[in-house]
Every structure is written in structure tokens, then in C-alpha cells.
Design an enzyme around this catalytic site. Structure first.
Site, PDB file in Angstrom:
ATOM      1  N   ASP A  70       0.815  -1.216   0.000  1.00 19.25           N
ATOM      2  CA  ASP A  70       0.000   0.000   0.000  1.00 19.25           C
ATOM      3  C   ASP A  70       0.847   1.265   0.000  1.00 19.25           C
ATOM      4  O   ASP A  70       0.500   2.252  -0.641  1.00 19.25           O
ATOM      5  CB  ASP A  70      -0.932  -0.001   1.211  1.00 19.25           C
ATOM      6  CG  ASP A  70      -2.026  -1.054   1.076  1.00 19.25           C
ATOM      7  OD1 ASP A  70      -2.177  -1.590  -0.039  1.00 19.25           O
ATOM      8  OD2 ASP A  70      -2.716  -1.341   2.055  1.00 19.25           O
ATOM      9  N   GLY A  71       1.967   1.242   0.720  1.00 14.50           N
ATOM     10  CA  GLY A  71       2.831   2.425   0.768  1.00 14.50           C
ATOM     11  C   GLY A  71       3.351   2.783  -0.614  1.00 14.50           C
ATOM     12  O   GLY A  71       3.395   3.953  -1.004  1.00 14.50           O
ATOM     13  N   ARG A  75       2.600   6.133  -2.835  1.00 11.80           N
ATOM     14  CA  ARG A  75       3.701   6.927  -3.394  1.00 11.80           C
ATOM     15  C   ARG A  75       3.510   7.114  -4.908  1.00 11.80           C
ATOM     16  O   ARG A  75       3.716   8.205  -5.444  1.00 11.80           O
ATOM     17  CB  ARG A  75       5.024   6.211  -3.099  1.00 11.80           C
ATOM     18  CG  ARG A  75       6.267   7.010  -3.356  1.00 11.80           C
ATOM     19  CD  ARG A  75       7.457   6.447  -2.577  1.00 11.80           C
ATOM     20  NE  ARG A  75       7.716   5.042  -2.822  1.00 11.80           N
ATOM     21  CZ  ARG A  75       8.548   4.586  -3.764  1.00 11.80           C
ATOM     22  NH1 ARG A  75       9.198   5.435  -4.535  1.00 11.80           N
ATOM     23  NH2 ARG A  75       8.731   3.299  -3.933  1.00 11.80           N
ATOM     24  N   ASN A 140      -4.663   8.599   1.421  1.00  9.33           N
ATOM     25  CA  ASN A 140      -5.380   7.919   2.504  1.00  9.33           C
ATOM     26  C   ASN A 140      -5.904   8.937   3.503  1.00  9.33           C
ATOM     27  O   ASN A 140      -7.103   9.067   3.683  1.00  9.33           O
ATOM     28  CB  ASN A 140      -4.460   6.933   3.250  1.00  9.33           C
ATOM     29  CG  ASN A 140      -4.587   5.502   2.766  1.00  9.33           C
ATOM     30  OD1 ASN A 140      -5.451   5.185   1.961  1.00  9.33           O
ATOM     31  ND2 ASN A 140      -3.710   4.638   3.249  1.00  9.33           N
ATOM     32  N   ASP A 141      -4.981   9.636   4.166  1.00  7.88           N
ATOM     33  CA  ASP A 141      -5.442  10.515   5.244  1.00  7.88           C
ATOM     34  C   ASP A 141      -4.391  11.537   5.660  1.00  7.88           C
ATOM     35  O   ASP A 141      -3.188  11.345   5.479  1.00  7.88           O
ATOM     36  CB  ASP A 141      -5.852   9.696   6.480  1.00  7.88           C
ATOM     37  CG  ASP A 141      -4.897   8.538   6.763  1.00  7.88           C
ATOM     38  OD1 ASP A 141      -3.678   8.772   6.826  1.00  7.88           O
ATOM     39  OD2 ASP A 141      -5.374   7.409   6.907  1.00  7.88           O
TER      40      ASP A 141
END
Length: 384
Positions: A70-71, A75, A140-141
Site C-alpha cells: 500500500d505504501g 507513493r 489515505n489521510d
């Protein structure tokens, strides 16, 4: 999207992406497609991709492929922010939430791209300007998080210029629908379809009487005011600390609809993934604990199962996924919740999850080892 001439690769900094890169490079070679990569990433693997700067890559590529978790996907989305370049997410390693395909399905995914049998979906982002003047974007946030040793996050929520409500909490976060299954979810927020254009405002471990999430339309103006009673807060952008806010600061949140485009093949992927993440819920042993009070979720971004009591993380069991087994490393339960069978709930959920995935476990955690000795009937999953 017409014929793709150039593909850019974004690689996870540590996971082994070699076989995925080989698959893409040979697909590209057969079609006369150029493959670009970032120098420090492709240097680690022996491949024929052309090293270019990030700017040149997004300028030239007709498609970005994110290889990792997910990272890496976040990115990649930040790299193409505001452009039409679509991103294909490929999970390399453990289960990810944002990526569209797992490694074994990569060949089929590339064929589908050749045949134009895919959809492109937009993703909303949130942007803010940090106190030091830098602009940052999150897919995401954006979270205001209390700094250990300082006071709570006391944050006023202003909508359309008018104060609506105050939170006092460990963190106050603004999430996109994409991020509704990340930090926001563990804070007790709703799961929101990524096809909805909205922002979700949630408080993690709220100490205020008001602890509900808010869902705002992206057309509504949102501002987070750090109140005079607040401690110093870290500003986390997609989980990375980018700055700090002191009492008196105002953080304006700007939603960016269609900030990135992602490639989708399946109809139900998001809900299947949400179920996969939630599926360890409710795996109670009878008499262990009041099943209504605690749920166990697989927080795979953090490599751990979490037991949530009233939305609050009461304990966790850390694991490491290998290709052929899952190692259960370490179980911890918050002192405030000890003696209520929560560690047992974590252990039984981890075993049930391994059983449902048909993956053997290795218990290096002393608690899990003891649990297996006490519950031999559950022990059909340990690697002998």
C-alpha cells in the site's frame, strides 16, 4: 487510453520485485514498449529498464505500475497527482489493500491492458499547506496526532467557516474513501466505497463526549483548528510525519477529486478486500469473552492482528508472512484490558485465519505456544 508506448515502474524499497519486473520487461519487449524506472530502485535489481528522474518518468509514461504494498501504491499516486496517467497496483509480498492484482495475476492483467478490458477509476485526495508553507497531498489521510508526552489533540472542526464540533482525542484525522479502511477504520470510522466523493473526519480514542465520524461532501470547506487546550500535534500525511502544529494553528483541508486514476479489472475488488481485512472478526472461543465487545481485524499494513474493544486497539499480535508460512511473533495486550481473554482471542483468530487461508504457522511467540498447548484441538495449522 490508446496503445501504451512507455511504462514507468515504482518499486517497494525492500521487497523482492525481481520476478514482477521480469514479467513487465518481457511483456514490454514483445510490444516495443519502453520501460522506465527510478535509478536507486532499478539499480537494486538487474533489469533493462531505463533510469530516469521521477519528473521525467511521469512526463513520459502512459502507465505507472506500482510493485509492492500500500505504501508503494500511495507513493505512485502522489507521483502522478493531477495527471491522467493511470496507476496499476501489483501486490508483491503480503496482502495489500490498494493494489488491484496479486503477483500471480500480473501476466493476465497485462493481457487485459492489451485488450483494453479494464476500467479507470478516479481517486480523491486531500491536500493541505503545512505551517512551514509546504503543500502536501494524501491519498489515505491527513492526521493530527498527539505527540507522546504532550497533551491530547484538542481540535475544532470548522465546516463552511462555522465551528461545528470539537474533538479531544489521541488523533483527529481526515480521510478519503480510499483511506476509510486504513487509520480511519481502526479509529472506528465507516467503510466508504471509493466511488463516493467525500471526506471522512474521525477521532482516534476520543476522550470527548462527541466521538462520531463526520462525512462531508468534497464541495464543503473544511478546516481543523488546533485549540488552545491542545498539546503539540504531529501532522501525518499518509502515515508519514511531515510537520507539527501548535495550539492556535489552523489546518485548511482541500479535497482534490480525481487526483489520481487507477486501473480496475474486477467489479467487486474493494468489497472483497474489505471482507478479507475484516474476515477474522468474530472468531471468538465460546466463554472466552463477550464476543459482542471485541473484534479482531487483520491490520496487514502494520503486519499485525488487532483486537478492538469499542473501536480502540486493546491488543495486537504481530506476524511476519513468508511465502510458505506465517510466523506469529509477539502478542501484547494493553494493561487496561488485561485479564479479559483478549490475548486468547488474538491467538484463536490468527489460527482461524491461517486455517482459512490454508497457510501453516510458526509460533515464535511464547503466548501462542502456550495457547496451542492448552488448546490442542486448534493445533492443525502449526508447521511441524
Amino acid at each position: 487510453m490508446g496503445m501504451i508506448k512507455v511504462v514507468g515502474l515504482v518499486l517497494h524499497p525492500r521487497r523482492d520485485c525481481g520476478s514482477a519486473v521480469d514479467t513487465i520487461v518481457s511483456w514490454a519487449a514483445a510490444r516495443g514498449v519502453t520501460v522506465l524506472g527510478l535509478p536507486d530502485e532499478i539499480d537494486r535489481i538487474d533489469c533493462s529498464a531505463e533510469p530516469v528522474s521521477a519528473e521525467e518518468m511521469v512526463e513520459r509514461a502512459g502507465l505507472l505500475v506500482s510493485l509492492g504494498g500500500d505504501g508503494t501504491m500511495l507513493r505512485s499516486m502522489r507521483l502522478v497527482e493531477g495527471r491522467k496517467t493511470p496507476v496499476l497496483g501489483v501486490n508483491v509480498g503480503r496482502l495489500g489493500f490498494l493494489a488491484e492484482v496479486d503477483l500471480p495475476d500480473l501476466k493476465d492483467a497485462l493481457s487485459s491492458i492489451d485488450e483494453h478490458s479494464y476500467r479507470i477509476e478516479s481517486r480523491t485526495a486531500v491536500r493541505t499547506v503545512l505551517p512551514d508553507g509546504r503543500r502536501v497531498t494524501a491519498f489515505n489521510d491527513i492526521a493530527l496526532v498527539r505527540v507522546p508526552g504532550h497533551g491530547l489533540a484538542a481540535v475544532g472542526i470548522r465546516v463552511e467557516g462555522k465551528r461545528f464540533v470539537n474533538y479531544a482525542a489521541d488523533a483527529v484525522l481526515v480521510s478519503t474513501p480510499t483511506g476509510s479502511t486504513a487509520y480511519s477504520f481502526s479509529a472506528g470510522g465507516p467503510i466508504v466505497s471509493p466511488n463516493v466523493e467525500a471526506l471522512i473526519v474521525s477521532a482516534a480514542a476520543a476522550h470527548s463526549s462527541f466521538n462520531r465520524s463526520l462525512v462531508l461532501d468534497t464541495s464543503e470547506h473544511l478546516c481543523l483548528d488546533v485549540l488552545p487546550t491542545s498539546g503539540r500535534l504531529a501532522i501525518e500525511v499518509d502515515g508519514i510525519i511531515e510537520g507539527y502544529a501548535e495550539a492556535g494553528a489552523s489546518i485548511e483541508i482541500e479535497p482534490v477529486p480525481a487526483a489520481a486514476q487507477v486501473i480496475r479489472f474486477g467489479q467487486t475488488s474493494f468489497y472483497e478486500r474489505a471482507r478479507r481485512k475484516l474476515r477474522v472478526e468474530g472468531s471468538a472461543q465460546a466463554g472466552d469473552f463477550d464476543a459482542g465487545d471485541a473484534i479482531v481485524v487483520d491490520s496487514f499494513e502494520q503486519h499485525r492482528y488487532e483486537v478492538l474493544v469499542g473501536g480502540e486497539v486493546a491488543g495486537m499480535l504481530h506476524y511476519r508472512r513468508h511465502t510458505d508460512r506465517v510466523e506469529l511473533l509477539h502478542t501484547e495486550v494493553d494493561q487496561a484490558f488485561s485479564g479479559r481473554g483478549l490475548a486468547g482471542r488474538l491467538a484463536s483468530a490468527a489460527l482461524a485465519d491461517a486455517r482459512s487461508r490454508a497457510v501453516p504457522i510458526v509460533a515464535t511467540c511464547p503466548f501462542v505456544t502456550g495457547y496451542l498447548e492448552r488448546h490442542p484441538e486448534l493445533n492443525d495449522v502449526e508447521l511441524r
